[in-house]
Design a protein around this motif. Structure first.
Motif, short mmCIF file in Angstrom:
data_model
loop_
_atom_site.label_atom_id
_atom_site.label_comp_id
_atom_site.label_asym_id
_atom_site.label_seq_id
_atom_site.Cartn_x
_atom_site.Cartn_y
_atom_site.Cartn_z
N ALA A 53 0.86 -1.17 -0.10
CA ALA A 53 -0.02 -0.20 -0.08
C ALA A 53 0.74 1.30 0.02
O ALA A 53 1.81 1.32 0.57
N VAL A 54 0.50 2.28 -0.72
CA VAL A 54 1.02 3.47 -0.76
C VAL A 54 -0.03 4.33 -0.17
O VAL A 54 -0.91 4.83 -0.86
N GLU A 79 4.63 -8.01 -8.08
CA GLU A 79 5.67 -9.52 -8.03
C GLU A 79 6.97 -9.41 -7.23
O GLU A 79 7.35 -8.07 -7.21
N GLY A 80 7.29 -10.16 -6.40
CA GLY A 80 8.32 -9.96 -5.59
C GLY A 80 8.15 -10.23 -4.22
O GLY A 80 6.93 -10.59 -3.55
N ASP A 81 9.17 -10.26 -3.40
CA ASP A 81 9.11 -10.57 -1.81
C ASP A 81 9.32 -9.35 -1.06
O ASP A 81 9.84 -8.45 -1.52
N ALA A 82 8.68 -9.50 0.28
CA ALA A 82 8.92 -8.40 1.31
C ALA A 82 10.34 -7.92 1.51
O ALA A 82 10.69 -8.30 2.68
N ASP A 83 10.98 -7.48 0.76
CA ASP A 83 12.26 -7.11 1.30
C ASP A 83 12.77 -5.73 0.61
O ASP A 83 11.84 -5.01 0.10
N PRO A 84 13.95 -5.08 1.12
CA PRO A 84 14.11 -3.69 0.90
C PRO A 84 14.06 -3.21 -0.63
O PRO A 84 13.86 -2.09 -0.85
N THR A 85 14.51 -4.19 -1.42
CA THR A 85 14.37 -3.96 -2.99
C THR A 85 13.14 -3.61 -3.36
O THR A 85 12.82 -2.79 -4.28
N LEU A 86 12.18 -4.54 -2.87
CA LEU A 86 10.65 -4.29 -3.49
C LEU A 86 10.24 -2.81 -2.94
O LEU A 86 9.65 -2.03 -3.60
N LYS A 87 10.71 -2.63 -1.45
CA LYS A 87 10.08 -1.25 -0.84
C LYS A 87 10.94 -0.14 -1.70
O LYS A 87 10.25 0.82 -2.24
N ALA A 88 12.22 -0.37 -2.23
CA ALA A 88 12.66 0.81 -2.89
C ALA A 88 11.96 0.91 -4.42
O ALA A 88 11.92 2.12 -4.61
N ARG A 89 11.59 -0.25 -4.67
CA ARG A 89 10.81 -0.01 -6.28
C ARG A 89 9.54 0.69 -6.03
O ARG A 89 9.22 1.51 -6.81
N LEU A 90 8.87 0.38 -5.06
CA LEU A 90 7.65 1.04 -4.72
C LEU A 90 7.87 2.60 -4.58
O LEU A 90 7.06 3.50 -4.68
N GLU A 91 8.95 2.74 -3.75
CA GLU A 91 9.12 4.27 -3.37
C GLU A 91 9.50 5.08 -4.56
O GLU A 91 8.94 6.15 -4.84
N LYS A 92 10.00 4.45 -5.70
CA LYS A 92 10.46 5.19 -6.87
C LYS A 92 9.11 5.35 -7.53
O LYS A 92 9.00 6.38 -8.31
#
Lengths: 80, 80
Positions: A4-5, A47-60
């Motif tokens: 969620a954003v 798609e993806g796991d709950a990790d910092p990479t996914l969070k960074a993608r969502l923040e972008k």
């Protein structure tokens, strides 16, 4: 997974929509409402796991398109 | 105290705004986005304590004005 954003108007920016809602609630007889701010709740299935990479993608995504960083803040929550 | 009302388009109702966001994210090069739903995040500063009475008042507000119960669901959170 789900994410969620939450997009909120920055505290220092006026929110005419929120003010209109506050006045309308008052007119409808709801008392004690001091302030209302209207933001967006954007729920994403991604798609993806709950990790910092996914969070960074969502923040972008939020910075590029979901929010207007000039007048809005955003918050990303994974698994929401 | 602070409260939040989260308003979401019902799962069985189409969300053209969410679909437009999903397509736009894809065009911007963000991959893996399966679905997007756009809802409202209404934050309310209200007099009262965090008790069931306040929650019931907020649910009445949401039902009467903040959400359209025909096509939207809502969720009230106190102290959010």
């Amino acid at each position: 997974m789900k994410a969620a954003v939450m997009v909120r108007v920055k505290p220092e920016v006026l929110d005419p929509q929120g003010d209109a809602v506050r006045r309308a609630l008052e007119k409808l007889g709801f008392e004690g409402v001091r302030g209302v701010r209207v933001g967006k709740l954007i729920e994403i299935e991604i798609e993806g796991d709950a990790d910092p990479t996914l969070k960074a993608r969502l923040e972008k995504m939020a910075d590029a398109m979901l929010a207007n960083p000039v007048i809005e803040d955003f918050e990303v929550k994974l698994g929401a």
